[in-house]
Design a protein around this motif. Structure first.
Motif, PDB file in Angstrom:
ATOM      1  N   VAL A  30      24.527  36.482  26.186  1.00  0.00           N
ATOM      2  CA  VAL A  30      25.497  37.225  26.781  1.00  0.00           C
ATOM      3  C   VAL A  30      25.738  38.653  26.283  1.00  0.00           C
ATOM      4  N   ASN A  31      26.093  38.457  24.883  1.00  0.00           N
ATOM      5  CA  ASN A  31      26.341  39.995  24.132  1.00  0.00           C
ATOM      6  C   ASN A  31      25.278  40.959  24.157  1.00  0.00           C
ATOM      7  N   VAL A  32      23.950  40.221  23.812  1.00  0.00           N
ATOM      8  CA  VAL A  32      22.696  41.171  24.105  1.00  0.00           C
ATOM      9  C   VAL A  32      22.564  41.650  25.462  1.00  0.00           C
ATOM     10  N   GLU A  33      22.731  40.994  26.281  1.00  0.00           N
ATOM     11  CA  GLU A  33      22.696  41.492  27.896  1.00  0.00           C
ATOM     12  C   GLU A  33      23.852  42.592  28.067  1.00  0.00           C
ATOM     13  N   ARG A  34      25.008  42.515  27.411  1.00  0.00           N
ATOM     14  CA  ARG A  34      25.966  43.355  27.623  1.00  0.00           C
ATOM     15  C   ARG A  34      25.785  44.805  27.000  1.00  0.00           C
ATOM     16  N   GLY A  35      24.572  44.762  26.082  1.00  0.00           N
ATOM     17  CA  GLY A  35      24.098  46.029  25.531  1.00  0.00           C
ATOM     18  C   GLY A  35      24.512  45.932  24.096  1.00  0.00           C
ATOM     19  N   LEU A  36      25.107  44.872  23.628  1.00  0.00           N
ATOM     20  CA  LEU A  36      25.471  44.657  22.200  1.00  0.00           C
ATOM     21  C   LEU A  36      24.469  44.278  21.143  1.00  0.00           C
ATOM     22  N   GLY A  37      23.302  44.266  21.710  1.00  0.00           N
ATOM     23  CA  GLY A  37      22.127  43.793  20.815  1.00  0.00           C
ATOM     24  C   GLY A  37      21.887  44.428  19.316  1.00  0.00           C
ATOM     25  N   ASP A  38      22.134  45.785  19.278  1.00  0.00           N
ATOM     26  CA  ASP A  38      22.158  46.386  18.070  1.00  0.00           C
ATOM     27  C   ASP A  38      23.515  46.437  17.343  1.00  0.00           C
ATOM     28  N   LYS A  39      24.507  45.629  17.874  1.00  0.00           N
ATOM     29  CA  LYS A  39      25.901  45.762  17.171  1.00  0.00           C
ATOM     30  C   LYS A  39      25.696  44.822  16.089  1.00  0.00           C
ATOM     31  N   THR A  40      26.348  45.105  14.849  1.00  0.00           N
ATOM     32  CA  THR A  40      26.448  43.909  13.934  1.00  0.00           C
ATOM     33  C   THR A  40      27.228  42.843  14.070  1.00  0.00           C
ATOM     34  N   ALA A  41      26.587  41.627  14.095  1.00  0.00           N
ATOM     35  CA  ALA A  41      27.201  40.440  14.332  1.00  0.00           C
ATOM     36  C   ALA A  41      27.961  39.954  13.160  1.00  0.00           C
ATOM     37  N   LEU A  42      27.151  39.867  12.144  1.00  0.00           N
ATOM     38  CA  LEU A  42      27.573  39.244  10.693  1.00  0.00           C
ATOM     39  C   LEU A  42      27.338  40.279   9.652  1.00  0.00           C
ATOM     40  N   ILE A  43      28.268  40.275   8.722  1.00  0.00           N
ATOM     41  CA  ILE A  43      27.969  41.044   7.366  1.00  0.00           C
ATOM     42  C   ILE A  43      28.442  39.917   6.492  1.00  0.00           C
ATOM     43  N   PHE A  44      27.028  39.361   5.937  1.00  0.00           N
ATOM     44  CA  PHE A  44      27.283  38.268   4.792  1.00  0.00           C
ATOM     45  C   PHE A  44      27.321  38.974   3.405  1.00  0.00           C
ATOM     46  N   GLU A  45      28.268  38.680   2.612  1.00  0.00           N
ATOM     47  CA  GLU A  45      28.399  39.041   1.282  1.00  0.00           C
ATOM     48  C   GLU A  45      28.291  37.926   0.417  1.00  0.00           C
ATOM     49  N   ALA A  46      27.244  37.831  -0.486  1.00  0.00           N
ATOM     50  CA  ALA A  46      26.938  36.786  -1.212  1.00  0.00           C
ATOM     51  C   ALA A  46      27.616  36.625  -2.327  1.00  0.00           C
ATOM     52  N   ASP A  47      27.803  35.579  -3.296  1.00  0.00           N
ATOM     53  CA  ASP A  47      28.560  35.476  -4.391  1.00  0.00           C
ATOM     54  C   ASP A  47      28.503  36.399  -5.327  1.00  0.00           C
ATOM     55  N   ASP A  48      27.492  37.085  -5.601  1.00  0.00           N
ATOM     56  CA  ASP A  48      27.044  38.257  -6.579  1.00  0.00           C
ATOM     57  C   ASP A  48      27.128  39.398  -5.944  1.00  0.00           C
ATOM     58  N   GLY A  49      27.744  39.731  -4.828  1.00  0.00           N
ATOM     59  CA  GLY A  49      27.795  40.788  -4.068  1.00  0.00           C
ATOM     60  C   GLY A  49      26.693  41.646  -3.267  1.00  0.00           C
ATOM     61  N   THR A  50      25.734  40.645  -3.218  1.00  0.00           N
ATOM     62  CA  THR A  50      24.526  41.116  -2.436  1.00  0.00           C
ATOM     63  C   THR A  50      24.929  41.290  -0.716  1.00  0.00           C
ATOM     64  N   ILE A  51      24.590  42.231  -0.153  1.00  0.00           N
ATOM     65  CA  ILE A  51      25.096  42.170   1.458  1.00  0.00           C
ATOM     66  C   ILE A  51      24.057  42.265   2.182  1.00  0.00           C
ATOM     67  N   THR A  52      24.022  41.359   3.408  1.00  0.00           N
ATOM     68  CA  THR A  52      22.923  41.296   4.196  1.00  0.00           C
ATOM     69  C   THR A  52      23.843  41.419   5.907  1.00  0.00           C
ATOM     70  N   ARG A  53      23.057  42.333   6.518  1.00  0.00           N
ATOM     71  CA  ARG A  53      23.768  42.752   7.875  1.00  0.00           C
ATOM     72  C   ARG A  53      22.762  42.094   8.815  1.00  0.00           C
ATOM     73  N   GLU A  54      23.466  41.393  10.028  1.00  0.00           N
ATOM     74  CA  GLU A  54      22.656  41.100  11.044  1.00  0.00           C
ATOM     75  C   GLU A  54      22.990  41.325  12.372  1.00  0.00           C
ATOM     76  N   SER A  55      22.174  41.916  13.206  1.00  0.00           N
ATOM     77  CA  SER A  55      22.880  42.274  14.670  1.00  0.00           C
ATOM     78  C   SER A  55      22.685  41.096  15.419  1.00  0.00           C
ATOM     79  N   TYR A  56      23.344  41.239  16.670  1.00  0.00           N
ATOM     80  CA  TYR A  56      23.312  40.332  17.543  1.00  0.00           C
ATOM     81  C   TYR A  56      21.960  40.006  17.956  1.00  0.00           C
ATOM     82  N   ARG A  57      21.070  40.942  18.105  1.00  0.00           N
ATOM     83  CA  ARG A  57      19.422  40.557  18.635  1.00  0.00           C
ATOM     84  C   ARG A  57      18.820  39.957  17.668  1.00  0.00           C
TER      85      ARG A  57
END
Length: 656
Positions: free
Chosen positions: A85-112
């Motif tokens: 539903v969010n991808v269909e609303r045009g939010l596919g490129d919006k960041t859904a999750l910002i994951f910060e690991a224990d050691d500080g490594t950061i991974t970002r994942e969009s809705y798509r």
């Protein structure tokens, strides 16, 4: 008993003007709408908030109370609502999750990207033979993979049951066996506070205990690459299976009442309860409370610090924020690693605007910042924050005030939320643009929640008198049953003494005589709230007496604790003479380690006290009210004339 302050904090003027619920009059209008016709109220919101494949034809079926059914005839899919539903609303490129690991490594994942990951995982589960209605146990740490796995189960109509990564092999085995799970999903190891901790090895130990014959396979996410046992033909690596899968997956359209998940919670007996939640009603309340309680806006960065192993991580990480297209932070580590400024650094780094954490974390950080002033939040730019939240247990006024002044800069409302695993979402909570705040009080019921306080016979009590917290009307996200035990469900939550249709929360509460604000005063049953995690006293007692070589008898109670809110205190009678000195300390450590092995480290008693016996009446009943006083270090003022052995109280006052 919880305390409250008398100081009133009105909503910030701008928030009262622009919030989703703008001002107290808007809150009252919603309450009045629900009171006038609660079915029409919830039906309107279900149509507005969720996307249905087939519209529902009946809002609420009360014909088989307390087994209420919501949104009859409606079909939907939770993963579709959170991602497609969010991808269909045009939010596919919006960041859904910002994951910060224990050691500080950061991974970002969009809705798509998250949708594609969930679809690959869902297709992998189908390839492994998982079908609609099958149970899948997830034993993972905080990660994008953990969230995606839950969403993948929802996508194919499988019922997930997440088990907190701190539980022991025995506790995990009990939950796997009770669900009848056909698949366990885990990781090789988890990383917390700079340490690698086993997960896959504990799964192997759990399955070796027996009773889990329904498990056909174990799917493993490789987090660390550590050396772990691998059983050919049973164990499958996620890294080998997922790349073969398509990144599209048609959702399984399920009935609104189809079970979304089971989550085990401690009860007043030794056996944990598998709380069953529906798809439609649960998802509605998850999304609605995320929107109204946190006044969630498109530009917000939301951070709930809970683990997906608890209900807070289900409702306010995996489902509520994603259903609204939010950007949120997911954190693998702990608040004090590498030092106690970790939370403040992350808030600044990720420009977090809504921060939701537990009073235990706040109190531990207060203590840490006093010891190391350089780690105090005043040294960090927290200007992105606009709303703070508290969850898991009542927050005392001193911690509330520190949180408000030092983290929120005196400008951010604190939403002190009361709810439970069984309720699915917030029940009593301020709304930041509507409710004047009182430190220590969770204030007023969420619109549509008919909470009140009654005595033992079900009679409503006047404001100012403490009693049992109940909910008089059903609500969409309520527990549907206890998995495999409908009679226990009725007895635990809808007792005949209260009419059989009123929900008994198991908590005591009192309403302020002037404002009507609720303050939670603690459990009325034998369940402890330690750092926001519910632990049944019977479960811990059973673990202690299972040490058959040492323990003859045990009783467990809670005592107030400045950091964790409540601490576990165990009174133990050994099968040998009562130990003293170093021997008592050695045996106490052995029993703590034993409980950690049987249940998990979170269940380890903080105090263990030894006696020749336990304080009992002449009929043999253990006087737990006296033990609570002893544990709290209080003078015994209650009547002890019925005790068979009053001198035991002196022995039991000694802490090891």
């Amino acid at each position: 008993m919880s305390e409250t302050s008398t100081q009133l904090y009105p909503p910030p003027a701008e928030m009262a003007r622009t919030a989703h619920v703008p001002g107290f009059a808007a809150y009252q209008a919603l309450v009045q709408e629900a009171d006038a016709d609660h079915q029409a109220f919830w039906g309107r919101l279900a149509r507005d908030v969720l996307t249905w494949r087939t519209p529902f034809t009946q809002v609420l079926d009360e014909s088989n109370a307390p087994f209420y059914r919501w949104f009859e005839g409606g079909t939907l899919n939770a993963s579709h609502n959170c991602l497609d539903v969010n991808v269909e609303r045009g939010l596919g490129d919006k960041t859904a999750l910002i994951f910060e690991a224990d050691d500080g490594t950061i991974t970002r994942e969009s809705y798509r990207q998250l949708l594609a990951r969930v679809c690959r995982t869902a297709n992998a589960l189908r390839a492994m033979g998982v079908q609609k209605g099958d149970r899948v146990v997830i034993y993972m740490a905080m990660s994008i993979e953990g969230v995606a796995t839950m969403q993948a189960c929802a996508r194919i109509g499988a019922i997930h049951s997440v088990v907190f990564g701190g539980f022991s092999a025995q506790a995990l085995r009990d939950r796997i066996a009770d669900t009848g799970a056909s698949l366990v999903i885990t990781a090789d190891e988890q990383v917390r506070g700079g340490k690698r901790l086993p997960l896959k090895a504990i799964v192997d130990d759990a399955l070796a205990l027996g009773g889990c014959e329904a498990v056909r396979q174990v799917l493993m996410y490789t987090r660390t690459g550590g050396q772990v046992p691998f059983v050919p033909g049973r164990d499958v690596k996620m890294s080998e299976l997922l790349p073969e899968q398509a990144d599209t997956c048609e959702p399984e359209w399920v009935d609104a009442e189809h079970p979304l998940f089971l989550l085990y919670t401690s009860g007043s007996t030794g056996a944990p309860k598998g709380v069953q939640h529906s798809t439609g009603g649960y998802l509605l309340h998850a999304a609605l409370t995320t929107r109204w309680t946190f006044d969630l806006r498109p530009e917000d960065v939301f951070w709930c610090t809970a683990d997906i192993g608890w209900v807070t991580g289900h409702t306010y990480i995996t489902y509520g924020p994603l259903a609204l297209g939010a950007t949120q932070v997911v954190f693998e580590g702990v608040p004090t690693y590498p030092d106690a400024s970790r939370f403040w650094q992350m808030i600044h780094k990720h420009q977090v605007s809504i921060f939701y954490t537990a009073p235990t974390a706040i109190r531990s950080l207060i203590k840490a910042c006093e010891a190391a002033p350089a780690q105090h939040p005043r040294h960090f730019d927290l200007s992105s924050l606009r709303i703070l939240g508290s969850v898991g247990e009542p927050i005392n006024p001193a911690a509330w005030t520190w949180y408000h002044e030092h983290v929120g800069g005196g400008r951010c409302p604190i939403v002190d939320t009361f709810w439970q695993t069984e309720t699915g979402g917030h029940m009593i909570t301020p709304l930041p643009g509507a409710t004047p705040l009182v430190p220590g009080s969770c204030t007023l019921p969420f619109p549509g929640i008919a909470a009140t306080i009654v005595d033992e016979t079900g009679n409503e009590l006047p404001w100012g008198q403490g009693g049992m917290l109940v909910v008089k009307r059903p609500w969409p996200s309520m527990i549907r049953t206890i998995w495999g035990n409908p009679e226990r469900f009725k007895k635990s939550y809808f007792p005949e003494e209260l009419g059989g249709t009123i929900y008994l929360a198991g908590d005591g509460a009192v309403r302020d005589e002037q404002t009507g604000y609720f303050t939670i005063t603690g459990r009325i049953d034998d369940v402890l709230n330690v750092s926001g995690h519910r632990m049944g006293t019977m479960e811990i007692e059973s673990a202690l007496v299972a040490h058959t070589e040492l323990v003859a008898e045990a009783a467990v109670v809670g005592r107030p604790d400045d950091t964790t809110g409540e601490a576990i205190c165990a009174f133990v009678v050994l099968k040998r003479a009562r130990p003293t000195g170093e021997e008592a300390q050695r045996i106490a450590k052995e029993l703590r380690d034993w409980v950690a092995k049987e249940i998990g480290p979170i269940a380890k008693p903080k105090d263990i006290r030894f006696g020749d016996n336990l304080p009992k009446t002449r009929s043999g009943k253990i006087m737990r009210r006296l033990l609570r006083s002893v544990a709290a270090g209080q003078a015994i003022t209650q009547d002890t004339s019925t005790l068979e052995n009053p001198q035991i109280l002196t022995q039991l006052a000694e802490v090891n």
